[in-house]
Design a protein around this motif. Structure first.
Motif, PDB file in Angstrom:
ATOM      1  N   GLU A   1       5.772   2.514  -8.905  1.00  0.00           N
ATOM      2  CA  GLU A   1       6.690   3.563  -9.348  1.00  0.00           C
ATOM      3  C   GLU A   1       7.604   3.090 -10.477  1.00  0.00           C
ATOM      4  O   GLU A   1       8.427   3.845 -10.964  1.00  0.00           O
ATOM      5  CB  GLU A   1       7.553   4.030  -8.166  1.00  0.00           C
ATOM      6  N   ALA A   2       7.461   1.809 -10.886  1.00  0.00           N
ATOM      7  CA  ALA A   2       8.346   1.288 -11.933  1.00  0.00           C
ATOM      8  C   ALA A   2       8.110   2.028 -13.242  1.00  0.00           C
ATOM      9  O   ALA A   2       7.000   2.427 -13.554  1.00  0.00           O
ATOM     10  CB  ALA A   2       8.098  -0.199 -12.134  1.00  0.00           C
ATOM     11  N   LEU A   3       9.186   2.180 -14.007  1.00  0.00           N
ATOM     12  CA  LEU A   3       9.057   2.889 -15.286  1.00  0.00           C
ATOM     13  C   LEU A   3       8.310   1.999 -16.271  1.00  0.00           C
ATOM     14  O   LEU A   3       8.534   0.811 -16.310  1.00  0.00           O
ATOM     15  CB  LEU A   3      10.456   3.229 -15.826  1.00  0.00           C
TER      16      LEU A   3
ATOM     17  N   VAL B   1      10.808   1.110   9.313  1.00  0.00           N
ATOM     18  CA  VAL B   1      11.275   2.188  10.185  1.00  0.00           C
ATOM     19  C   VAL B   1      12.583   2.768   9.660  1.00  0.00           C
ATOM     20  O   VAL B   1      12.746   3.980   9.561  1.00  0.00           O
ATOM     21  CB  VAL B   1      11.458   1.678  11.640  1.00  0.00           C
ATOM     22  N   THR B   2      13.543   1.893   9.302  1.00  0.00           N
ATOM     23  CA  THR B   2      14.885   2.363   8.927  1.00  0.00           C
ATOM     24  C   THR B   2      15.053   2.561   7.429  1.00  0.00           C
ATOM     25  O   THR B   2      16.090   3.026   6.982  1.00  0.00           O
ATOM     26  CB  THR B   2      15.954   1.359   9.398  1.00  0.00           C
ATOM     27  N   ALA B   3      14.062   2.182   6.637  1.00  0.00           N
ATOM     28  CA  ALA B   3      14.200   2.305   5.187  1.00  0.00           C
ATOM     29  C   ALA B   3      12.830   2.468   4.561  1.00  0.00           C
ATOM     30  O   ALA B   3      11.804   2.209   5.191  1.00  0.00           O
ATOM     31  CB  ALA B   3      14.888   1.061   4.623  1.00  0.00           C
ATOM     32  N   ASP B   4      12.822   2.897   3.309  1.00  0.00           N
ATOM     33  CA  ASP B   4      11.582   2.961   2.549  1.00  0.00           C
ATOM     34  C   ASP B   4      11.100   1.531   2.306  1.00  0.00           C
ATOM     35  O   ASP B   4      11.904   0.622   2.073  1.00  0.00           O
ATOM     36  CB  ASP B   4      11.860   3.657   1.211  1.00  0.00           C
ATOM     37  N   CYS B   5       9.772   1.326   2.340  1.00  0.00           N
ATOM     38  CA  CYS B   5       9.252  -0.029   2.134  1.00  0.00           C
ATOM     39  C   CYS B   5       9.576  -0.532   0.726  1.00  0.00           C
ATOM     40  O   CYS B   5       9.538  -1.733   0.471  1.00  0.00           O
ATOM     41  CB  CYS B   5       7.757  -0.095   2.398  1.00  0.00           C
TER      42      CYS B   5
ATOM     43  N   ASN C   1       0.874  -1.171   0.000  1.00  0.00           N
ATOM     44  CA  ASN C   1       0.000   0.000   0.000  1.00  0.00           C
ATOM     45  C   ASN C   1       0.913   1.224   0.000  1.00  0.00           C
ATOM     46  O   ASN C   1       1.459   1.601   1.034  1.00  0.00           O
ATOM     47  CB  ASN C   1      -0.912  -0.010   1.233  1.00  0.00           C
ATOM     48  N   TRP C   2       1.100   1.803  -1.187  1.00  0.00           N
ATOM     49  CA  TRP C   2       2.080   2.878  -1.323  1.00  0.00           C
ATOM     50  C   TRP C   2       1.643   4.156  -0.616  1.00  0.00           C
ATOM     51  O   TRP C   2       2.470   5.007  -0.308  1.00  0.00           O
ATOM     52  CB  TRP C   2       2.354   3.154  -2.801  1.00  0.00           C
ATOM     53  N   ASP C   3       0.351   4.304  -0.373  1.00  0.00           N
ATOM     54  CA  ASP C   3      -0.133   5.516   0.297  1.00  0.00           C
ATOM     55  C   ASP C   3       0.280   5.549   1.769  1.00  0.00           C
ATOM     56  O   ASP C   3       0.693   6.583   2.292  1.00  0.00           O
ATOM     57  CB  ASP C   3      -1.657   5.618   0.181  1.00  0.00           C
ATOM     58  N   ILE C   4       0.152   4.376   2.449  1.00  0.00           N
ATOM     59  CA  ILE C   4       0.532   4.329   3.875  1.00  0.00           C
ATOM     60  C   ILE C   4       1.866   3.605   4.078  1.00  0.00           C
ATOM     61  O   ILE C   4       2.278   3.353   5.195  1.00  0.00           O
ATOM     62  CB  ILE C   4      -0.576   3.669   4.728  1.00  0.00           C
ATOM     63  N   ARG C   5       2.527   3.238   2.932  1.00  0.00           N
ATOM     64  CA  ARG C   5       3.857   2.600   2.962  1.00  0.00           C
ATOM     65  C   ARG C   5       3.843   1.341   3.817  1.00  0.00           C
ATOM     66  O   ARG C   5       4.661   1.175   4.713  1.00  0.00           O
ATOM     67  CB  ARG C   5       4.939   3.568   3.453  1.00  0.00           C
ATOM     68  N   GLN C   6       2.911   0.447   3.536  1.00  0.00           N
ATOM     69  CA  GLN C   6       2.789  -0.794   4.305  1.00  0.00           C
ATOM     70  C   GLN C   6       2.851  -1.998   3.371  1.00  0.00           C
ATOM     71  O   GLN C   6       2.260  -1.995   2.297  1.00  0.00           O
ATOM     72  CB  GLN C   6       1.473  -0.823   5.084  1.00  0.00           C
ATOM     73  N   VAL C   7       3.605  -3.025   3.788  1.00  0.00           N
ATOM     74  CA  VAL C   7       3.734  -4.267   3.025  1.00  0.00           C
ATOM     75  C   VAL C   7       2.854  -5.329   3.676  1.00  0.00           C
ATOM     76  O   VAL C   7       2.897  -5.515   4.893  1.00  0.00           O
ATOM     77  CB  VAL C   7       5.203  -4.754   2.994  1.00  0.00           C
ATOM     78  N   ALA C   8       2.049  -6.026   2.873  1.00  0.00           N
ATOM     79  CA  ALA C   8       1.202  -7.120   3.370  1.00  0.00           C
ATOM     80  C   ALA C   8       1.546  -8.383   2.588  1.00  0.00           C
ATOM     81  O   ALA C   8       1.647  -8.350   1.353  1.00  0.00           O
ATOM     82  CB  ALA C   8      -0.269  -6.772   3.201  1.00  0.00           C
ATOM     83  N   ILE C   9       1.755  -9.488   3.296  1.00  0.00           N
ATOM     84  CA  ILE C   9       2.137 -10.750   2.652  1.00  0.00           C
ATOM     85  C   ILE C   9       1.173 -11.848   3.094  1.00  0.00           C
ATOM     86  O   ILE C   9       0.855 -11.974   4.282  1.00  0.00           O
ATOM     87  CB  ILE C   9       3.580 -11.161   3.019  1.00  0.00           C
TER      88      ILE C   9
END
Length: 659
Positions: free
Chosen positions: A657-659, A616-620, A595-603
């Motif tokens: 965000e991929a080209l 926390v320490t990096a972009d998702c 979810n790029w809006d809230i920067r959350q990864v779901a698996i």
């Protein structure tokens, strides 16, 4: 604005012209922008033509392009009109070369200055750099922002040594033409040959002062912060704030080392060895004291061999991968005639096994002794030998599991670590063997079972021999180092081990121990020694783990924890005590979403297991790219080893965000 009219077959159409300001980089930093009178239907190619005519500079402009500063994007589709791009009079455009000088720090510590593309995705930029310096499988590498060294005041004035490759043209050929074993552009001059030798020959052991100057991660949190420095493979250098002559590191990012052939991979193997060596010296990966002495001995031997073998790695026999290197070092041992069935009987002897399914990383409590049976690709265990006729406590299928050694020859510790696939993740299991012989047999059995092979497989005997050969390298040869030590008093042992051993031992205490281990590797060729170093590095429990600090969300709770990203699994680690909480394999993964809006990864995993986290320490995007990248690496095949499916890589790693 002026009004321009154009007469067509059906009447007049009137389009307003307006002023567009473009900064031309070649005119210098103090030059004012060039103002062009344009219309919205003018295509980008027409804007470039007007610019070139107005500057009146006679030069090759073919590499130049327009950069839209506010939107942080290149205008590379020259047939597109200004209107289609959404460009108006307030747009700040810059006309500049797409290729610029970049300083690239190699794993060996050397720095190249070369022309790199600032307009293509970083993935393509890395491919071009690897083609230039003859590294195959560039998908395993990437660029990251460097960690600064600790510099003293007197060091600040020292200029960095640069090896200049800016004159080398960039090629689109996947494998460059070789001349005398090197790409043709390195054969152009004596200076270029020197640079290629620097790339392909291992560096001497660094001085202890040089090791001390390097940044050393003190914790998992520090390691996680370093992984936050990887560049986004989907975006270009300029989009990520990288400017001309900036310095970046080129490093192996994905630890699925594929199709290694020493005959063709001279630079790749050398730089991989250098990255592994620095990981050991800077304690980026944990190893036992015994393993550190063996690493030190191999470095010492590799340095000696590199000085005496001018042909470097090129004449050694090709090996398909590091797994085949293990097989090539088999030794003839007594008892070779034993049949698989006889060995199977031997494997049925009592083995002390310490078992629990969530072992703490630093403790060994709660382990019990059981009677074990090995059959086909499974093991079963019972409370006692007498009860082994009936139903076992548990029957465990080892097919698809991970097998890792945990051995200390001096302490006579022979542990086998198994990671068993399970619906909710991976269960961890330890087996403790009583002696070296029992360990070699059980380790060989577990390795074969993990590949779906039984103990009757023809490779069982050679697997045992390889394991015993590996153990023999870690044995000490008491009294055998006396003569070697006398001739090698100049050995600087503090250059061969990590700083913690500088504090723990004096050099004269380390020398006999390293020379002791050296006796077991002294007969290896340069290539075999490098392959052996990499093999031992790969066998370390934490090999290939990249860490990120995450905020996990489970059933409404929020807690910061560590995510370990390995080539084939994800590991959840408690940030407070360092315990492994859970493990999930990629092959049990059904899907993952960001979810790029809230920067959350779901698996989502098989068995209705769902996890969600934010970084926390990096972009998702970095975590997303690691997961997608490792899945991409698993799709490679030998039939297509020279063709890279770049589209699939971006599909798996790029996100929206991929080209």
């Amino acid at each position: 604005c002026d009004i321009e009219s154009t007469r067509g077959g059906h009447g007049c159409s009137v389009m307003a012209s307006w002023d567009l300001s473009v900064t031309v980089e070649d005119l210098g930093p103090d030059a004012p922008p060039v103002t062009l009178s344009v219309t919205s239907d003018l295509h980008v190619g027409g804007v470039i033509l007007k610019l070139v005519e107005k500057t009146q500079i006679n030069r090759d402009w073919s590499d130049h392009g327009l950069w839209w500063d506010q939107k942080q994007r290149w205008l590379l589709r020259t047939p597109w009109s200004l209107e289609k791009y959404g460009i108006h009079a307030d747009a700040r455009l810059v006309f500049m070369p797409q290729h610029k000088a970049l300083r690239v720090g190699l794993p060996s510590g050397k720095t190249l200055r070369l022309q790199a593309s600032f307009s293509t995705p970083v993935f393509q930029t890395v491919m071009a750099i690897c083609r230039m310096i003859n590294i195959r499988h560039p998908e395993e590498l990437s660029l990251l922002r460097p960690v600064e060294e600790k510099k003293k005041k007197k060091d600040k004035d020292l200029e960095e040594e640069l090896h200049d490759l800016t004159g080398v043209p960039l090629s689109s050929v996947s494998r460059p033409c070789l001349y005398n074993g090197m790409p043709a552009h390195f054969a152009d001059s004596a200076n270029m040959e020197v640079i290629y030798k620097m790339l392909s020959v291992t560096q001497p052991p660094p001085a202890p002062e040089a090791i001390a100057k390097q940044y050393r991660p003190a914790s998992v949190v520090d390691k996680a912060h370093i992984n936050g420095r990887w560049l986004d493979s989907s975006r270009c250098l300029l989009q990520q704030g990288i400017q001309e002559n900036d310095r970046l590191w080129l490093r192996f990012k994905y630890y699925t080392l594929y199709d290694i052939e020493p005959k063709y991979d001279v630079v790749r193997l050398t730089q991989l060895y250098e990255q592994a060596r620095w990981a050991v010296l800077l304690e980026d990966i944990d190893c036992t004291e015994e393993e550190m002495m063996l690493f030190g001995a191999l470095q010492y031997h590799i340095n000696k061999a590199a000085q005496s073998e001018p042909q470097v790695l090129s004449t050694s026999t090709a090996m398909d991968d590091l797994e085949s290197a293990l097989q090539s070092l088999e030794v003839k041992m007594e008892g070779e005639g034993s049949s698989a069935s006889e060995l199977l009987v031997r494997l049925s002897e009592l083995i002390k096994a310490f078992i629990h399914f969530r072992p703490k990383k630093l403790t060994l409590k709660g382990y019990k002794q059981y009677w074990f049976k090995f059959q086909d690709t499974s093991i079963s265990y019972f409370k006692s030998k007498e009860e082994s006729i009936g139903e076992p406590i548990q029957h465990i299928n080892l097919k698809g599991c991970e097998v890792a050694p945990d051995v200390n020859m001096a302490a006579q510790k022979f542990l086998i670590r198994l990671l068993i696939p399970a619906p909710e993740g991976m269960n961890e299991l330890y087996l403790r063997c009583e002696n070296e012989q029992q360990y070699a047999q059980w380790m060989a059995g577990c390795r074969l079972a993990s590949k779906g092979k039984s103990l009757a497989d023809s490779s069982f005997q050679s697997e045992i021999q390889s394991i015993r050969s590996f153990l023999a390298m870690q044995k000490t040869n008491s009294g055998s180092h006396g003569n070697a030590a006398a001739g090698d008093e100049s050995i600087n042992t503090h250059s061969l081990v990590s700083p913690r051993y500088h504090k723990k031992y004096k050099a004269k205490q380390l020398t006999p121990r390293i020379l002791d281990a050296y006796q077991n590797v002294a007969q290896l060729s340069l290539t075999d020694a490098i392959m052996r170093f990499l093999q031992i590095w790969q066998a370390l429990p934490d090999f290939g783990l990249s860490y990120e600090i995450l905020t996990f969300r489970f059933k409404g709770s929020r807690k910061d924890e560590v995510l370990g990203i390995a080539p084939n699994r994800l590991i959840r680690i408690d940030l407070g005590v360092g315990d492994v909480v859970k493990t999930w394999r990629y092959n049990n993964m059904k899907q993952w979403n960001v979810n790029w809006d809230i920067r959350q990864v779901a698996i989502e995993f098989e068995g209705n297991v769902n996890i969600a986290f934010s970084c926390v320490t990096a972009d998702c995007k970095i975590v997303h790219e690691f997961i997608g990248g490792y899945i991409f690496m698993s799709t490679r095949s030998r039939e297509k080893s020279d063709t890279l499916n770049e589209e699939l890589f971006h599909k798996l790693t790029g996100g929206h965000e991929a080209l």
